[in-house]
Scaffold this motif. Sequence first.
Motif, PDB file in Angstrom:
ATOM      1  N   ILE A 126      69.944  70.064  18.441  1.00 14.74           N
ATOM      2  CA  ILE A 126      68.163  70.787  18.508  1.00 14.74           C
ATOM      3  C   ILE A 126      68.126  70.217  19.800  1.00 14.74           C
ATOM      4  N   ALA A 127      68.236  69.524  20.066  1.00 15.68           N
ATOM      5  CA  ALA A 127      67.705  69.316  21.722  1.00 15.68           C
ATOM      6  C   ALA A 127      68.829  69.426  23.104  1.00 15.68           C
ATOM      7  N   ASP A 128      69.978  69.965  21.772  1.00 20.14           N
ATOM      8  CA  ASP A 128      71.043  70.629  23.341  1.00 20.14           C
ATOM      9  C   ASP A 128      70.431  71.739  23.209  1.00 20.14           C
ATOM     10  N   CYS A 129      69.828  72.247  21.535  1.00 21.76           N
ATOM     11  CA  CYS A 129      70.160  73.921  21.781  1.00 21.76           C
ATOM     12  C   CYS A 129      69.033  74.040  22.637  1.00 21.76           C
ATOM     13  N   GLU A 130      68.240  73.279  22.826  1.00 26.61           N
ATOM     14  CA  GLU A 130      66.532  72.961  23.619  1.00 26.61           C
ATOM     15  C   GLU A 130      67.251  72.990  25.895  1.00 26.61           C
ATOM     16  N   ARG A 131      68.251  72.872  25.742  1.00 26.56           N
ATOM     17  CA  ARG A 131      69.830  72.665  26.565  1.00 26.56           C
ATOM     18  C   ARG A 131      70.087  73.780  26.953  1.00 26.56           C
ATOM     19  N   GLY A 132      70.171  74.891  25.803  1.00 23.79           N
ATOM     20  CA  GLY A 132      71.041  76.315  26.152  1.00 23.79           C
ATOM     21  C   GLY A 132      70.126  77.562  26.011  1.00 23.79           C
ATOM     22  N   LEU A 133      69.137  76.954  25.696  1.00 28.07           N
ATOM     23  CA  LEU A 133      67.591  78.362  25.743  1.00 28.07           C
ATOM     24  C   LEU A 133      66.590  77.592  27.376  1.00 28.07           C
ATOM     25  N   GLY A 134      67.867  76.651  28.747  1.00 26.79           N
ATOM     26  CA  GLY A 134      67.153  76.585  29.908  1.00 26.79           C
ATOM     27  C   GLY A 134      66.399  75.409  29.824  1.00 26.79           C
ATOM     28  N   ARG A 135      66.216  74.259  29.021  1.00 28.39           N
ATOM     29  CA  ARG A 135      64.542  74.120  28.458  1.00 28.39           C
ATOM     30  C   ARG A 135      65.840  71.915  29.101  1.00 28.39           C
ATOM     31  N   PRO A 136      66.376  71.740  30.000  1.00 30.50           N
ATOM     32  CA  PRO A 136      66.111  70.649  30.531  1.00 30.50           C
ATOM     33  C   PRO A 136      65.514  69.454  29.934  1.00 30.50           C
ATOM     34  N   GLU A 137      64.170  69.593  30.081  1.00 30.98           N
ATOM     35  CA  GLU A 137      63.460  68.958  31.066  1.00 30.98           C
ATOM     36  C   GLU A 137      62.997  69.011  28.640  1.00 30.98           C
ATOM     37  N   ARG A 138      62.893  69.723  28.306  1.00 25.54           N
ATOM     38  CA  ARG A 138      62.438  69.245  26.341  1.00 25.54           C
ATOM     39  C   ARG A 138      63.807  68.379  25.548  1.00 25.54           C
ATOM     40  N   ALA A 139      65.126  68.559  25.844  1.00 25.70           N
ATOM     41  CA  ALA A 139      65.646  67.841  25.790  1.00 25.70           C
ATOM     42  C   ALA A 139      65.894  65.768  25.624  1.00 25.70           C
ATOM     43  N   LEU A 140      65.172  66.287  27.376  1.00 24.24           N
ATOM     44  CA  LEU A 140      65.145  64.342  27.981  1.00 24.24           C
ATOM     45  C   LEU A 140      63.973  64.186  26.928  1.00 24.24           C
ATOM     46  N   ALA A 141      62.457  65.315  27.174  1.00 21.68           N
ATOM     47  CA  ALA A 141      61.176  64.634  26.098  1.00 21.68           C
ATOM     48  C   ALA A 141      61.909  64.272  24.512  1.00 21.68           C
ATOM     49  N   MET A 142      62.905  65.152  23.888  1.00 17.96           N
ATOM     50  CA  MET A 142      63.676  64.267  23.111  1.00 17.96           C
ATOM     51  C   MET A 142      64.144  63.819  22.341  1.00 17.96           C
ATOM     52  N   ALA A 143      65.264  63.509  23.541  1.00 16.64           N
ATOM     53  CA  ALA A 143      65.651  61.725  23.795  1.00 16.64           C
ATOM     54  C   ALA A 143      65.041  60.542  23.719  1.00 16.64           C
ATOM     55  N   GLY A 144      63.425  60.676  24.157  1.00 15.39           N
ATOM     56  CA  GLY A 144      62.624  59.492  24.134  1.00 15.39           C
ATOM     57  C   GLY A 144      61.501  59.657  23.160  1.00 15.39           C
ATOM     58  N   GLU A 145      61.815  59.937  21.184  1.00 15.96           N
ATOM     59  CA  GLU A 145      60.949  60.478  21.040  1.00 15.96           C
ATOM     60  C   GLU A 145      61.731  59.383  19.631  1.00 15.96           C
ATOM     61  N   PRO A 146      60.899  59.043  18.691  1.00 17.82           N
ATOM     62  CA  PRO A 146      61.144  57.640  17.495  1.00 17.82           C
ATOM     63  C   PRO A 146      62.108  57.828  17.226  1.00 17.82           C
ATOM     64  N   GLU A 147      62.551  59.708  16.519  1.00 18.49           N
ATOM     65  CA  GLU A 147      63.577  60.190  15.347  1.00 18.49           C
ATOM     66  C   GLU A 147      65.048  58.809  16.170  1.00 18.49           C
ATOM     67  N   VAL A 148      65.310  59.251  17.722  1.00 16.28           N
ATOM     68  CA  VAL A 148      65.875  58.797  17.694  1.00 16.28           C
ATOM     69  C   VAL A 148      66.567  57.822  17.119  1.00 16.28           C
ATOM     70  N   GLN A 149      65.289  56.619  16.911  1.00 11.84           N
ATOM     71  CA  GLN A 149      65.670  55.177  16.673  1.00 11.84           C
ATOM     72  C   GLN A 149      66.211  54.995  15.369  1.00 11.84           C
ATOM     73  N   LYS A 150      65.875  56.626  14.415  1.00  5.33           N
ATOM     74  CA  LYS A 150      66.093  56.366  13.180  1.00  5.33           C
ATOM     75  C   LYS A 150      67.309  57.209  13.357  1.00  5.33           C
ATOM     76  N   LEU A 151      68.254  57.376  14.094  1.00  2.50           N
ATOM     77  CA  LEU A 151      69.755  57.467  13.516  1.00  2.50           C
ATOM     78  C   LEU A 151      70.896  57.094  13.426  1.00  2.50           C
ATOM     79  N   ASP A 152      71.570  56.886  12.985  1.00  2.56           N
ATOM     80  CA  ASP A 152      73.304  56.311  13.475  1.00  2.56           C
ATOM     81  C   ASP A 152      73.818  56.050  14.600  1.00  2.56           C
ATOM     82  N   LYS A 153      74.962  55.488  14.530  1.00  7.54           N
ATOM     83  CA  LYS A 153      75.126  54.611  15.137  1.00  7.54           C
ATOM     84  C   LYS A 153      75.939  55.830  16.360  1.00  7.54           C
ATOM     85  N   ALA A 154      76.750  56.936  16.020  1.00  9.70           N
ATOM     86  CA  ALA A 154      77.214  58.333  16.425  1.00  9.70           C
ATOM     87  C   ALA A 154      76.368  59.168  16.799  1.00  9.70           C
TER      88      ALA A 154
END
Length: 280
Positions: A67-95
């Motif tokens: 979903i974050a990469d789709c934000e990049r595709g839409l020309g919104r890299p700032e939103r992708a970076l913001a998503m990288a700092g969200e709590p959801e990232v901590q719930k992801l597995d290693k991959a």
Amino acid sequence: MVARLIDEDPEQAYAYSRIALRLASRVAAVREAAGFAAYANQKYAEAIAEFRAAKRMTGSVELWPVIADCERGLGRPERALAMAGEPEVQKLDKAGQVEMRLVAAGARRDMDQLDAAIVTLQSPELASNSVQPWTARLRYAYADALLAAGREDEAREWFAKTLEADKEGATDASDRLAELDGVEFVDASADDADVDADVDGDTDVEDEFDDEDEDEDDDDPEVVAAERASDQAEYYDEDDDEYEGDVAADVDVTDEIVVLDEDDDRQDDGRREAGVRDDG
């Protein structure tokens, strides 16, 4: 069907996904498949909508990086970076975490922050000697970022490390490494074409020599006389009493006739077959 076609024919996969949506839009797997089909066709807004729908249905965060990469595709890299700092990232597995790191580094590069992109990719997963499914892609992204920053020696080292980990050829690390080493690949088919051209050229030269030889033969009086005699013989008709040969003006063809038998009748026949009338 969508999963089978998405790599070979993404447009056809997208068409199937739209049909599946009409039939089973309340199924999470269908919404996820439709999202990946849209993503493969660079329809990022549709992809985000489908991925978010699948996320709501399942409660899973595994689609967060894409979903974050789709934000990049839409020309919104700032939103992708913001998503990288969200709590959801901590719930992801290693991959998933490695994938999120790749997306964040890509967003940094979109914003011309090369040094920040390099730092983002520096992680325990990058430094590890063990080869995991994500290792080749992570090393490749790091090498590419180093090269973009003008650090060619380091980039070459990491492209080489990528090649070691890329057993299935998922990246073009070998080509990038060869390019840095100044190795040029020669198209064998082009070489064959050049060879054929050279052969044809030699043939043309030989033809020219053959033409010159023929021209020289045309100037030879004996050859000319023989050709005229042959022409006379070709058009001679034994039943044509009006035929009058003009062979004697050029060459005495009777000298060339081989007497097969002393019998006069057979000799006359031989003369007639050679195209010479016995006027005597």
